[in-house]
Design an enzyme around this catalytic site. Structure first.
Site, PDB file in Angstrom:
ATOM      1  CE  LYS A  11      -4.268  -1.734   1.871  1.00 60.98           C
ATOM      2  NZ  LYS A  11      -5.335  -1.646   2.831  1.00 60.98           N
ATOM      3  CG  ASP A  35      -8.419   0.417   2.929  1.00 59.34           C
ATOM      4  OD1 ASP A  35      -9.271  -0.377   2.500  1.00 59.34           O
ATOM      5  OD2 ASP A  35      -7.194   0.211   2.856  1.00 59.34           O
TER       6      ASP A  35
HETATM    7  O1  LIG Z   1      -8.079  -8.433   1.922  1.00 58.62           O
HETATM    8  C1  LIG Z   1      -8.540  -7.789   0.975  1.00 58.62           C
HETATM    9  O2  LIG Z   1      -9.147  -8.312   0.050  1.00 58.62           O
HETATM   10  C2  LIG Z   1      -8.378  -6.320   0.969  1.00 58.62           C
HETATM   11  C3  LIG Z   1      -7.993  -5.703   2.131  1.00 58.62           C
HETATM   12  C4  LIG Z   1      -7.746  -4.252   2.222  1.00 58.62           C
HETATM   13  O3  LIG Z   1      -6.353  -4.036   2.173  1.00 58.62           O
HETATM   14  C5  LIG Z   1      -8.408  -3.481   1.086  1.00 58.62           C
HETATM   15  O4  LIG Z   1      -7.899  -2.157   1.056  1.00 58.62           O
HETATM   16  C6  LIG Z   1      -8.227  -4.146  -0.260  1.00 58.62           C
HETATM   17  O5  LIG Z   1      -8.934  -3.420  -1.247  1.00 58.62           O
HETATM   18  C7  LIG Z   1      -8.730  -5.573  -0.242  1.00 58.62           C
END
Ligand SMILES: O=C(O)C1=C[C@@H](O)[C@@H](O)[C@H](O)C1
Ligand SMILES: Nc1ncnc2c1ncn2[C@@H]1O[C@H](COP(=O)(O)OP(=O)(O)OP(=O)(O)O)[C@@H](O)[C@H]1O
Ligand SMILES: [Mg+2]
Length: 498
Positions: free
Chosen positions: A146, A182
């Site tokens: 991220k 998020d």
């Molecule tokens: O575990 C997941 O599928 C995700 C977790 C988060 O980091 C979210 O920000 C991401 O879009 C999807």
């Protein structure tokens, strides 16, 4: 000897056949590509390739063996290239990260929008190439990229920039813009669960990308004070005594996340003014931290709603259009229903195994009958286990099996009648299960082969010891009717599955 023309004609015919076979082979390779894209599977299996070459060489004349080997190496190389290209060209929407086995994003996006959404594990070393090629239209980014992904972007949205982490990237004609949905998912979830952070003192556990997002949300929500707790710097988990007057704990760390269920670094009972616990983890649905909060009567929220809401906002950005807002709660409820286990509890002989089996068949889900699993593991019947080793031994085996099974998602669990007597078992069951109490009149309970309820008197005693616990642990109580189909109907109605 045959003439050259004749020989060449023969070769042409064979080549036609080889080309036909290569075409057929490539059609299968294309199916493999689709499978690998759908299932986030890596391309290469070196052992399998070596085995094939070995087998083919075995069937070939000695003097042609090397040729076979070289030709097949080339076929494998080209097939792999094809699979990689196929996967890249079709990965238009999806999630990138390191260990995505746990992610529910694929199911969530397919509820919200109509594009195909895939999961893609990427190694750190391949990140640069992935962003250079930029064949995707819209992606989500999760741990551990991220923050790292920001350097590959052309533009970054102001909220994502303030946070310093990106979870959504949109590709508009080759220009990559990063967002952090998020944040919006987190803010929406607080509204959904009717909690305001205004003027609260908040502890954030963890210091990664999600922690940065929560810090930004807290600033926007007007909290009175917040403190990040990190394993690596002051204040750490050893310094928590300085913050025991805080009102809110938000866990952004992976402690307690699948497959390390039931881990927690916090003793909530020490906090004197705690009124809210939020765990961003969604698998398990209830982490140890959440279960502990519920036990002391503190409002607790799991990460699932936020996960759905962030996907909704990402979807709007991917498609550059508004999507009806009620999709969030609809999808949340659907995912909750499909991903939570359904665990049947109740007295011995109340119908847990029977109704569990029928439920699993009806809903097409896996069934785990804990008693049967113990019998299979020990190789003797439950009555024999009690006779030979005693109840304590049986209870230990029961907890061991529950510890693994309760990590599953979307399964049916027929629990042992007495498993709910132990707190650890209650926690294990509740972490991921919608719990149904099969409440069957005493006189209808089957007693044969059940060591603890053989005698009517002992059955009555068990009933008085356990009834309240069954009621307390369950999300739904079903009065068992003496007709299996009717009983199934009642359970499905309670679950709201047509
Ligand atoms: O575990 C997941 O599928 C995700 C977790 C988060 O980091 C979210 O920000 C991401 O879009 C999807
Ligand atoms: N809804 C129902 N209607 C009629 N008979 C039922 C129903 N549910 C279960 N039964 C019958 O009741 C008996 C006991 O059921 P089952 O073995 O499933 O109970 P259990 O809760 O799994 O017991 P245990 O705790 O000992 O594992 C079986 O003979 C089963 O066929
Ligand atoms: Mg049973």
């Amino acid at each position: 000897m045959r003439k050259l023309d004749e020989l060449r004609n023969e070769l042409d015919r064979i080549d036609d056949n080889i080309a036909k076979l290569i075409n057929s082979r490539m059609e299968i390779v294309e199916e493999v590509s689709r499978y690998k894209l759908e299932n986030n599977t890596n391309t290469s299996d070196s052992k399998r390739k070596l085995d094939i070459i070995k087998r083919l060489k075995c069937n070939s004349k000695e003097e042609y063996k090397t040729i076979i080997e070289e030709i097949y190496k080339e076929i494998f190389r080209e097939s792999e290239k094809f699979i990689e290209n196929y996967k890249n060209n079709h990965f238009l929407y999806g999630l990138i990260g390191e260990n995505l086995g746990h992610s529910w994003s694929k199911e969530i996006h397919s509820e919200i929008a109509s594009y195909k959404y895939y999961l893609k594990n990427i190694n750190k070393n391949d990140l640069l190439d992935f962003f250079k090629e930029r064949k995707f239209k819209g992606i989500n980014v999760t741990m551990p990229y991220k923050i790292d992904c920001i350097k590959y972007l052309d533009k970054i949205d102001i909220d994502a920039e303030n946070i310093g982490a990106v979870n959504t990237i949109v590709n508009e004609e080759g220009v990559l813009t990063g967002y952090n949905t998020d944040l919006y998912g987190f803010e929406d979830s607080l509204k959904y669960f009717s909690y305001s952070l205004k003027n609260k003192k908040v502890l954030i556990l963890g210091s990664g990308g999600a922690s940065k997002m929560v810090s930004e949300a807290l600033k926007r929500a007007g909290v009175s004070k917040f403190q990040v707790i990190s394993r690596f710097s002051w204040p750490s988990y050893e310094d928590l005594d300085n913050f025991l007057d805080y009102n809110v704990i938000i866990n952004t760390s992976p402690v307690g996340m699948y497959p390390n269920n039931m881990e927690s670094l916090i003793d909530l009972s020490k906090f004197s003014n705690l009124d809210f616990v939020y765990d961003l983890i969604y698998n398990p649905y209830k982490t140890k931290l959440i279960l502990d909060a519920e036990k002391i009567g503190v409002k607790a929220v799991s990460g699932l709603y936020m996960l759905v809401a962030q996907a909704y906002y990402a979807s709007e950005l991917f498609l550059n259009k508004k999507i009806e807002k009620n999709k969030i709660s609809e999808c949340y409820k659907k995912i909750l229903l499909s991903k939570r286990n359904i665990c049947l509890v109740g007295m011995p002989g109340s119908g847990k195994s029977t109704m569990g089996k029928i439920l699993a068949e009806t809903l097409n889900r896996s069934l785990y009958d804990i008693d049967i699993m113990i019998e299979e593991k020990e190789g003797i019947s439950i009555s024999e286990i009690f006779e030979k080793f005693g109840e304590e031994y049986f209870r230990k085996a029961e907890t061991e099996i529950l510890r693994e099974i309760s990590k599953e998602s979307g399964a049916i669990i027929a629990s042992g009648g007495g498993s709910i007597l132990k707190e650890v078992n209650r926690d294990l069951i509740r972490q991921n299960s919608f719990v149904i109490f099969l409440d069957r009149p005493l006189e209808k309970l089957e007693r044969v082969g059940r060591p603890l309820s053989k005698e009517p008197k002992s059955l009555e005693k068990l009933f008085s010891e356990r009834y309240l616990i069954y009621k307390e642990i369950s999300d739904l109580r079903v009065s068992v009717v003496e007709n299996k189909e009717e009983c199934l109907k009642k359970i499905l109605e309670g679950l709201k599955i047509d």
